[in-house]
Motif scaffolding. Sequence first.
Motif, PDB file in Angstrom:
ATOM      1  N   ASN A 120     -12.747  22.184 -24.423  1.00 54.73           N
ATOM      2  CA  ASN A 120     -12.666  22.114 -22.961  1.00 54.73           C
ATOM      3  C   ASN A 120     -13.259  20.854 -22.343  1.00 54.73           C
ATOM      4  N   GLU A 121     -13.220  19.749 -23.033  1.00 58.38           N
ATOM      5  CA  GLU A 121     -13.660  18.485 -22.450  1.00 58.38           C
ATOM      6  C   GLU A 121     -12.522  17.474 -22.364  1.00 58.38           C
ATOM      7  N   GLY A 131       0.823  -1.208   0.000  1.00 57.86           N
ATOM      8  CA  GLY A 131       0.000   0.000   0.000  1.00 57.86           C
ATOM      9  C   GLY A 131       0.854   1.253   0.000  1.00 57.86           C
ATOM     10  N   TYR A 132       0.338   2.294  -0.640  1.00 56.52           N
ATOM     11  CA  TYR A 132       1.034   3.578  -0.643  1.00 56.52           C
ATOM     12  C   TYR A 132       0.055   4.730  -0.795  1.00 56.52           C
ATOM     13  N   VAL A 133       0.480   5.891  -0.295  1.00 56.68           N
ATOM     14  CA  VAL A 133      -0.286   7.126  -0.384  1.00 56.68           C
ATOM     15  C   VAL A 133       0.417   8.040  -1.386  1.00 56.68           C
ATOM     16  N   PRO A 134      -0.202   8.304  -2.550  1.00 57.03           N
ATOM     17  CA  PRO A 134       0.400   9.243  -3.493  1.00 57.03           C
ATOM     18  C   PRO A 134       0.030  10.683  -3.117  1.00 57.03           C
ATOM     19  N   VAL A 135       0.993  11.576  -3.221  1.00 56.11           N
ATOM     20  CA  VAL A 135       0.758  13.014  -3.021  1.00 56.11           C
ATOM     21  C   VAL A 135       1.360  13.694  -4.244  1.00 56.11           C
ATOM     22  N   LYS A 136       0.495  14.287  -5.088  1.00 59.06           N
ATOM     23  CA  LYS A 136       0.950  14.801  -6.379  1.00 59.06           C
ATOM     24  C   LYS A 136       0.435  16.217  -6.627  1.00 59.06           C
ATOM     25  N   VAL A 137       1.224  17.000  -7.344  1.00 62.20           N
ATOM     26  CA  VAL A 137       0.779  18.275  -7.897  1.00 62.20           C
ATOM     27  C   VAL A 137       0.846  18.137  -9.406  1.00 62.20           C
ATOM     28  N   GLY A 138      -0.040  18.836 -10.091  1.00 65.76           N
ATOM     29  CA  GLY A 138      -0.088  18.680 -11.539  1.00 65.76           C
ATOM     30  C   GLY A 138      -0.590  19.908 -12.257  1.00 65.76           C
ATOM     31  N   TYR A 139      -0.443  19.844 -13.568  1.00 66.32           N
ATOM     32  CA  TYR A 139      -0.878  20.909 -14.461  1.00 66.32           C
ATOM     33  C   TYR A 139      -1.732  20.281 -15.546  1.00 66.32           C
ATOM     34  N   LYS A 140      -2.957  20.795 -15.725  1.00 65.25           N
ATOM     35  CA  LYS A 140      -3.924  20.235 -16.663  1.00 65.25           C
ATOM     36  C   LYS A 140      -4.221  21.269 -17.745  1.00 65.25           C
ATOM     37  N   THR A 141      -4.197  20.830 -19.003  1.00 63.49           N
ATOM     38  CA  THR A 141      -4.527  21.682 -20.141  1.00 63.49           C
ATOM     39  C   THR A 141      -5.677  21.048 -20.909  1.00 63.49           C
ATOM     40  N   PHE A 142      -6.773  21.782 -21.034  1.00 69.62           N
ATOM     41  CA  PHE A 142      -7.933  21.296 -21.774  1.00 69.62           C
ATOM     42  C   PHE A 142      -7.762  21.602 -23.250  1.00 69.62           C
ATOM     43  N   ILE A 143      -8.174  20.657 -24.081  1.00 63.51           N
ATOM     44  CA  ILE A 143      -8.123  20.818 -25.534  1.00 63.51           C
ATOM     45  C   ILE A 143      -9.456  20.352 -26.107  1.00 63.51           C
ATOM     46  N   PHE A 144      -9.736  20.675 -27.340  1.00 65.62           N
ATOM     47  CA  PHE A 144     -10.961  20.234 -28.025  1.00 65.62           C
ATOM     48  C   PHE A 144     -12.215  20.602 -27.240  1.00 65.62           C
ATOM     49  N   LEU A 194      -4.142  11.317 -19.995  1.00 66.42           N
ATOM     50  CA  LEU A 194      -5.109  11.825 -20.962  1.00 66.42           C
ATOM     51  C   LEU A 194      -6.485  11.587 -20.370  1.00 66.42           C
ATOM     52  N   GLY A 195      -7.390  12.565 -20.545  1.00 69.78           N
ATOM     53  CA  GLY A 195      -8.697  12.375 -19.942  1.00 69.78           C
ATOM     54  C   GLY A 195      -9.810  13.130 -20.632  1.00 69.78           C
ATOM     55  N   TYR A 196     -11.017  12.870 -20.131  1.00 67.84           N
ATOM     56  CA  TYR A 196     -12.241  13.508 -20.608  1.00 67.84           C
ATOM     57  C   TYR A 196     -13.020  13.944 -19.374  1.00 67.84           C
ATOM     58  N   ALA A 197     -13.405  15.219 -19.330  1.00 67.78           N
ATOM     59  CA  ALA A 197     -14.126  15.730 -18.165  1.00 67.78           C
ATOM     60  C   ALA A 197     -15.336  16.544 -18.602  1.00 67.78           C
ATOM     61  N   THR A 198     -16.446  16.329 -17.896  1.00 66.18           N
ATOM     62  CA  THR A 198     -17.634  17.165 -18.050  1.00 66.18           C
ATOM     63  C   THR A 198     -17.786  17.955 -16.750  1.00 66.18           C
ATOM     64  N   LYS A 199     -18.943  18.554 -16.551  1.00 60.66           N
ATOM     65  CA  LYS A 199     -19.138  19.340 -15.333  1.00 60.66           C
ATOM     66  C   LYS A 199     -19.014  18.486 -14.076  1.00 60.66           C
ATOM     67  N   TYR A 200     -19.453  17.219 -14.133  1.00 53.30           N
ATOM     68  CA  TYR A 200     -19.448  16.364 -12.949  1.00 53.30           C
ATOM     69  C   TYR A 200     -18.596  15.098 -13.069  1.00 53.30           C
ATOM     70  N   VAL A 201     -18.316  14.628 -14.267  1.00 51.61           N
ATOM     71  CA  VAL A 201     -17.637  13.350 -14.476  1.00 51.61           C
ATOM     72  C   VAL A 201     -16.239  13.583 -15.051  1.00 51.61           C
ATOM     73  N   ASP A 202     -15.278  12.808 -14.558  1.00 49.71           N
ATOM     74  CA  ASP A 202     -13.898  12.873 -15.041  1.00 49.71           C
ATOM     75  C   ASP A 202     -13.395  11.450 -15.228  1.00 49.71           C
ATOM     76  N   MET A 203     -12.974  11.120 -16.463  1.00 52.05           N
ATOM     77  CA  MET A 203     -12.417   9.796 -16.763  1.00 52.05           C
ATOM     78  C   MET A 203     -11.042  10.009 -17.374  1.00 52.05           C
ATOM     79  N   SER A 204     -10.059   9.241 -16.915  1.00 54.81           N
ATOM     80  CA  SER A 204      -8.717   9.417 -17.467  1.00 54.81           C
ATOM     81  C   SER A 204      -7.943   8.112 -17.477  1.00 54.81           C
ATOM     82  N   VAL A 205      -6.918   8.092 -18.316  1.00 49.34           N
ATOM     83  CA  VAL A 205      -5.962   7.000 -18.400  1.00 49.34           C
ATOM     84  C   VAL A 205      -4.590   7.625 -18.197  1.00 49.34           C
TER      85      VAL A 205
END
Length: 176
Positions: free
Chosen positions: A103-104, A88-101, A132-143
């Motif tokens: 804004n989804e 088991g492990y606890v990830p602690v990450k900071v990131g930068y997200k750029t929306f394309i196409f 890489l991911g897809y996000a709407t107002k409430y749902v976020d899916m990523s790989v």
Amino acid sequence: MKKSINILGILLVFLFSNFAVAQLKSENYERNFKLGFGLNAGLPFNDPYNFNLGADARLQYNISETYSICFTTGYNNLFVEDEGTNFGYVPVKVGYKTFIFSNEFYVMGEFGGAFSTTKAYNNNSLLFCPSLGYATKYVDMSVRYEFLKDFPVIKDGVADNGLGQIMVRFAYGFDL
């Protein structure tokens, strides 16, 4: 040499114009926070691990319509084959997200640390995650590809470090 200078000049003009347009769009944009809770599943590339399950919480600050800064933490459990001790492990990450196409769809890069919660292994690791991911107002899916630099693995029958895995995240998020 002249060709590379021309390419560099075109690239700089493109980057400057993209930055200028983003600044114009962000002047009237109301910046806000978003909070999301997700479930993660993954397939490790190295032995002795079979699969990974976890959950996370992500706080996202929207700088503009297309750019966001993220902070993510949670808990992941790597299941070990042959009834060994799970890891088991606890990830602690900071990131930068750029929306394309429109804004989804987005690309994101995260880095941080992974802190072991397994008594048998008391070390921590650096953590890198492009996704890489897809996000709407409430749902976020990523790989994402996740690399844990210092976690123990077995490569060609020899103990080594450096665990790589593919992770899928399904999350529910909302504005704060």
